[in-house]
Design a protein around this motif. Structure first.
Motif, PDB file in Angstrom:
ATOM      1  N   GLY A 158      -5.019  17.226  23.812  1.00 57.48           N
ATOM      2  CA  GLY A 158      -5.518  18.313  22.974  1.00 57.48           C
ATOM      3  C   GLY A 158      -6.313  17.812  21.777  1.00 57.48           C
ATOM      4  O   GLY A 158      -7.302  18.420  21.381  1.00 57.48           O
ATOM      5  N   GLU A 159      -5.879  16.687  21.219  1.00 62.12           N
ATOM      6  CA  GLU A 159      -6.512  16.181  20.000  1.00 62.12           C
ATOM      7  C   GLU A 159      -7.792  15.397  20.293  1.00 62.12           C
ATOM      8  O   GLU A 159      -8.807  15.586  19.638  1.00 62.12           O
ATOM      9  CB  GLU A 159      -5.544  15.257  19.257  1.00 62.12           C
ATOM     10  CG  GLU A 159      -4.325  15.966  18.697  1.00 62.12           C
ATOM     11  CD  GLU A 159      -4.588  16.557  17.321  1.00 62.12           C
ATOM     12  OE1 GLU A 159      -5.094  15.847  16.460  1.00 62.12           O
ATOM     13  OE2 GLU A 159      -4.279  17.740  17.113  1.00 62.12           O
ATOM     14  N   ASP A 160      -7.701  14.493  21.260  1.00 65.66           N
ATOM     15  CA  ASP A 160      -8.805  13.543  21.474  1.00 65.66           C
ATOM     16  C   ASP A 160      -9.496  13.676  22.817  1.00 65.66           C
ATOM     17  O   ASP A 160     -10.382  12.886  23.137  1.00 65.66           O
ATOM     18  CB  ASP A 160      -8.281  12.112  21.318  1.00 65.66           C
ATOM     19  CG  ASP A 160      -7.825  11.835  19.891  1.00 65.66           C
ATOM     20  OD1 ASP A 160      -8.413  12.418  18.972  1.00 65.66           O
ATOM     21  OD2 ASP A 160      -6.888  11.055  19.705  1.00 65.66           O
ATOM     22  N   SER A 194     -13.633  20.050  21.548  1.00 67.95           N
ATOM     23  CA  SER A 194     -12.290  20.590  21.272  1.00 67.95           C
ATOM     24  C   SER A 194     -11.833  20.356  19.831  1.00 67.95           C
ATOM     25  O   SER A 194     -10.727  20.741  19.465  1.00 67.95           O
ATOM     26  CB  SER A 194     -11.270  19.995  22.236  1.00 67.95           C
ATOM     27  OG  SER A 194     -11.173  18.610  22.032  1.00 67.95           O
ATOM     28  N   ARG A 195     -12.671  19.723  19.030  1.00 72.48           N
ATOM     29  CA  ARG A 195     -12.330  19.536  17.612  1.00 72.48           C
ATOM     30  C   ARG A 195     -12.103  20.888  16.948  1.00 72.48           C
ATOM     31  O   ARG A 195     -12.570  21.918  17.447  1.00 72.48           O
ATOM     32  CB  ARG A 195     -13.450  18.795  16.877  1.00 72.48           C
ATOM     33  CG  ARG A 195     -13.821  17.461  17.444  1.00 72.48           C
ATOM     34  CD  ARG A 195     -12.665  16.487  17.404  1.00 72.48           C
ATOM     35  NE  ARG A 195     -13.145  15.124  17.434  1.00 72.48           N
ATOM     36  CZ  ARG A 195     -12.581  14.140  18.110  1.00 72.48           C
ATOM     37  NH1 ARG A 195     -11.528  14.360  18.850  1.00 72.48           N
ATOM     38  NH2 ARG A 195     -13.050  12.928  18.047  1.00 72.48           N
ATOM     39  N   THR A 220      -9.115  16.974  13.502  1.00 67.37           N
ATOM     40  CA  THR A 220      -8.002  17.177  14.434  1.00 67.37           C
ATOM     41  C   THR A 220      -6.746  17.222  13.569  1.00 67.37           C
ATOM     42  O   THR A 220      -6.723  16.669  12.463  1.00 67.37           O
ATOM     43  CB  THR A 220      -7.879  16.017  15.450  1.00 67.37           C
ATOM     44  OG1 THR A 220      -7.691  14.801  14.718  1.00 67.37           O
ATOM     45  CG2 THR A 220      -9.104  15.906  16.331  1.00 67.37           C
ATOM     46  N   THR A 221      -5.719  17.852  14.070  1.00 66.82           N
ATOM     47  CA  THR A 221      -4.523  17.975  13.244  1.00 66.82           C
ATOM     48  C   THR A 221      -3.862  16.612  13.011  1.00 66.82           C
ATOM     49  O   THR A 221      -3.269  16.382  11.966  1.00 66.82           O
ATOM     50  CB  THR A 221      -3.525  18.973  13.859  1.00 66.82           C
ATOM     51  OG1 THR A 221      -3.317  18.648  15.216  1.00 66.82           O
ATOM     52  CG2 THR A 221      -4.057  20.376  13.769  1.00 66.82           C
ATOM     53  N   TRP A 222      -3.977  15.699  13.987  1.00 69.50           N
ATOM     54  CA  TRP A 222      -3.426  14.357  13.793  1.00 69.50           C
ATOM     55  C   TRP A 222      -4.161  13.644  12.667  1.00 69.50           C
ATOM     56  O   TRP A 222      -3.545  12.990  11.812  1.00 69.50           O
ATOM     57  CB  TRP A 222      -3.484  13.545  15.084  1.00 69.50           C
ATOM     58  CG  TRP A 222      -3.104  12.103  14.904  1.00 69.50           C
ATOM     59  CD1 TRP A 222      -3.889  11.001  15.068  1.00 69.50           C
ATOM     60  CD2 TRP A 222      -1.819  11.610  14.485  1.00 69.50           C
ATOM     61  NE1 TRP A 222      -3.180   9.863  14.784  1.00 69.50           N
ATOM     62  CE2 TRP A 222      -1.913  10.194  14.418  1.00 69.50           C
ATOM     63  CE3 TRP A 222      -0.608  12.220  14.134  1.00 69.50           C
ATOM     64  CZ2 TRP A 222      -0.838   9.389  14.029  1.00 69.50           C
ATOM     65  CZ3 TRP A 222       0.463  11.402  13.744  1.00 69.50           C
ATOM     66  CH2 TRP A 222       0.334  10.015  13.703  1.00 69.50           C
ATOM     67  N   THR A 225      -0.265  16.085  23.561  1.00 70.21           N
ATOM     68  CA  THR A 225      -0.870  16.156  22.228  1.00 70.21           C
ATOM     69  C   THR A 225      -2.182  15.390  22.152  1.00 70.21           C
ATOM     70  O   THR A 225      -3.170  15.889  21.606  1.00 70.21           O
ATOM     71  CB  THR A 225       0.119  15.614  21.171  1.00 70.21           C
ATOM     72  OG1 THR A 225       1.367  16.272  21.347  1.00 70.21           O
ATOM     73  CG2 THR A 225      -0.394  15.875  19.772  1.00 70.21           C
TER      74      THR A 225
END
Lengths: 214, 109
Positions: B46-48, A189-190, A91-93, B43
């Motif tokens: 979308g991420e997790d 969604s990864r 993930t971008t985070w 965010t």
């Protein structure tokens, strides 16, 4: 493409490459192949946290991911699992976390840190701006360099999700679907580096090699 | 309660499918919620993915999103409905821990 976007793409790839041996080592310490690690945790059949590589690294499973942290130098990388046992997702985070906490022998992402940082150094895995990381990720996705792991699974989940009496989305999959399909949906969604992204990385590497040879 | 959406306490969560969580992650998320809640929820969705709640024999347990749920409770903010997903897991044998028996670990992983 801007320089910072290219550097972020390189960091996405680097985070996956750097964690590969760690992931293999962690999986071995839990007595499963690397592609079974996610399902082991998903069914809660392993301890939530512990150490591996003789205590050099710590792991912490939570949700659908696993944080890896070096016991003494602060290096940090998160395993973002993906459907079908794929261990190459991110993930971008998580990439931003990897960048901010990176230390020798891993790369020093000076430009990216300056861009992503929310405050002054010293930095750790929590020092990046969530919004800036998402911005860079969005740009890479728009450029086609990274892609969603499994759009079909996301569509499947949507098909079987309806609001419940409280107005909250409720998922009810057909009972004949294997449990793993549900676990795969959770991580569908990864992000993965696309073919175009890999080509971009290859070009960047060729350029760097050519420059080094001048 | 700030913001439109679902009061996290009204979800009647009784426990989790994991025993531990980190205070440092919750605090980090609380800070993000104070700064820009809309960006935080967009965010993190979308991420997790959504906060995943399993309904097991009529009781609700957090499966994914423990830190986010706790951050929302402690900041007294609503969770957008699309950031939550309820999953019927009647009969599941997964281990669970009541909220009051979970360990709040200091710092971050």
């Amino acid at each position: 493409m801007t320089q910072i976007e290219l550097e972020f793409l390189i960091a996405c790839n680097d985070s996956v490459v750097r964690r590969r041996p760690l992931l293999t080592s962690l999986a071995a310490s839990l007595n499963v192949p690397a592609n079974e690690l996610y399902y082991l945790w998903a069914a809660r059949k392993c301890p939530q946290r512990g150490t591996f590589q003789s205590g050099e690294w710590r792991y912490f499973f939570h949700g659908c991911e696993c944080d890896l942290r070096h016991a003494s130098d602060g290096r940090f990388v998160r395993i973002d699992f993906a459907p079908h046992g794929n261990t190459e997702a991110f993930t971008t985070w998580a990439v931003a976390q990897f960048i901010m906490a990176s230390a020798a022998p891993w790369p020093d992402f000076i430009g990216l840190r300056a861009f992503l940082a929310e405050g002054a150094p010293p930095y750790n895995q929590g020092s990046a701006s969530l919004e800036k990381a998402a911005l860079l990720g969005g740009r890479l996705e728009s450029a086609g360099w990274i892609k969603t792991a499994d759009l079909e699974l996301l569509a499947l989940a949507e098909r079987y999700t309806v609001p419940n009496g409280e107005g909250i989305p409720a998922l009810r999959l057909p009972t004949d679907l294997p449990e793993r399909t549900y676990f795969d949906i959770l991580v569908a969604s990864r992000k993965l580096i696309s073919e175009a992204g890999l080509a971009q990385l290859s070009s960047a590497k060729d350029l760097a090699t050519a420059c080094a040879g001048v | 309660m700030d913001g439109e959406g679902v009061d996290p306490k009204s979800l009647n969560i009784v426990g989790s499918t994991q025993p531990e969580f980190y205070d440092g992650i919750v605090q980090e998320m609380r800070e993000q919620l104070r700064t820009d809640p809309s960006a935080f929820w967009t965010t993190t969705l979308g991420e997790d993915g959504p906060i995943e709640i399993w309904e097991i024999n009529g009781k609700r347990y957090l499966y994914n999103g423990n830190h986010r749920w706790r951050a929302a409770v402690e900041e007294n903010v609503a969770i957008p409905a699309e950031n939550i997903r309820i999953v019927d897991k009647t009969g599941s044998q997964i281990p669970t821990w009541p909220l009051h028996q979970m360990h709040r670990l200091p710092g971050k992983p």
